[in-house]
Design a protein around this motif. Sequence first.
Motif, PDB file in Angstrom:
ATOM      1  N   THR A  72      -8.280   1.145 -10.343  1.00 22.48           N
ATOM      2  CA  THR A  72      -7.192   0.532 -11.099  1.00 22.48           C
ATOM      3  C   THR A  72      -6.099   0.014 -10.179  1.00 22.48           C
ATOM      4  O   THR A  72      -5.631  -1.121 -10.318  1.00 22.48           O
ATOM      5  CB  THR A  72      -6.594   1.549 -12.089  1.00 22.48           C
ATOM      6  OG1 THR A  72      -7.601   1.970 -12.998  1.00 22.48           O
ATOM      7  CG2 THR A  72      -5.433   0.930 -12.864  1.00 22.48           C
ATOM      8  N   MET A  76      -4.842  -4.155  -9.065  1.00 21.38           N
ATOM      9  CA  MET A  76      -3.495  -4.676  -9.286  1.00 21.38           C
ATOM     10  C   MET A  76      -2.895  -5.311  -8.042  1.00 21.38           C
ATOM     11  O   MET A  76      -1.806  -5.905  -8.104  1.00 21.38           O
ATOM     12  CB  MET A  76      -2.585  -3.546  -9.767  1.00 21.38           C
ATOM     13  CG  MET A  76      -3.020  -2.917 -11.076  1.00 21.38           C
ATOM     14  SD  MET A  76      -1.925  -1.577 -11.560  1.00 21.38           S
ATOM     15  CE  MET A  76      -0.408  -2.493 -11.884  1.00 21.38           C
ATOM     16  N   ALA A 116       0.506   2.112 -14.177  1.00 20.11           N
ATOM     17  CA  ALA A 116      -0.959   2.076 -14.286  1.00 20.11           C
ATOM     18  C   ALA A 116      -1.540   3.481 -14.282  1.00 20.11           C
ATOM     19  O   ALA A 116      -2.527   3.771 -14.978  1.00 20.11           O
ATOM     20  CB  ALA A 116      -1.540   1.263 -13.139  1.00 20.11           C
TER      21      ALA A 116
END
Length: 451
Positions: A72, A76, A116
């Motif tokens: 994740t 980003m 996140a």
Amino acid sequence: MTRSSLKDRWPTDPVTDLPQRERLINMLDTGFEDPEMKEKTCLVIEVDAFPNLAEHYGRDAQDRIETQLGETLRSMLRVTDLICSLDRGKFGVAIDRAARADLEVVLQIASRLQSAITTPIELNETHLHLTASVGFALPQRAPEATGESLFQAAESALQSAQAAGPGSIRAFSNGMAPRAAATNHSEAELTEALETGQMLPWFQPQVCLRTGRLTGMEALVRWNHPKQGWIAPGAFLPALTQAGLLERLSEVMLFECLTAICAWDKQGLEVPTISINLSSAELSNPKLFEKIRWDLDRFDVSPERLTLEVLESVIAQGEDDVIVRNINALSRMGCNIDLDDFGTGHASIAHIRRFCLNRIKIDRSFITHIDTDPDQQNMVAAILTMAKQLEIRALAEGVETHGEYAKLGELGCTDVQGYAVAKPMPMDVTSLWIKNHKSTSDRSHPVLKHA
């Protein structure tokens, strides 16, 4: 370089498949040392209470969560950014320094990465809510212009964030003490590096603000490791200190610097002086003066070609008669004496007058944003007034922008050093830089080589 060769060179974490700490330090170093790279900001992110996940859900579940978090966070970031695994539930990130509004931009990035992690994760038909603490350090705030120092500053900011409570974010500031750098280098490995020519000086130019001419080079040690490539000093100086090898390092650096002077002279290149750093332990050696005098004689280099940098904190102690004897004897012989990191060590005017100083080096923390910060301007103006009254020169360290360069000229600073002039460079690059700089400065002034 191919993906497979990169993976061979940089070990990866077995759980997340992300590169590890040494890759992060290397990336941060390139931001300081490679003219083709932008400076890097370092962020360290740690999931709060991550070890508890293994206790509550099992190690396999913890591994799956960590892998998902790594993917994740990586998704980003830009392709030019780097994310590494530092420990269980702990990640290090290197991003390009923003051109403007550094603090605000990095805070936004830190908040997005943190958000996140706080997004609920599905685990065994339940939703797991995590929090994370973030510490970051801007390159201009690092105590030293090295990747290791920048990383340790971010680590220190993380420690401050964790002390404030789960889910906190903190930026490194000058009031924080960076964590001591960890090292895996043995005494035997360090000794071999010193004796086989692996530890070498890189040189950063110093120029006269009024004329633009080169006034000297500061020698900064780098380790050309046979497997890891160039290593910045923050990664090995603590181990050298612990092993009692600092004096041997000083001997090696002096030999290499005097060799460099002779090489430049042979090429017809004018380098008035080379600066090397002397620690308190080295200055406490009663034989230091004789050792330096002997080296100067055997290389047939006049003493004024050598500048010895002494930390302000050493001067501030002012009680060691051996240190006083060494500094003043070297000065009488003709060596230049610079007072390094001025403004951080609490030396009084009485201490300064006790030593035969040629120049004070104003610490980079006073120079950052001096073109826009009135408080910085007032502080530096006071320092320069004192230097003028004591009839000694002043060099500003860490000058990064045209605005800082120009403002220092307005305030009457005599010399500058920093990325606005040039980054540190290995010996084989210096000759071309010196020739290009002389050619450019002969045509116009001031000369700025933006990194």
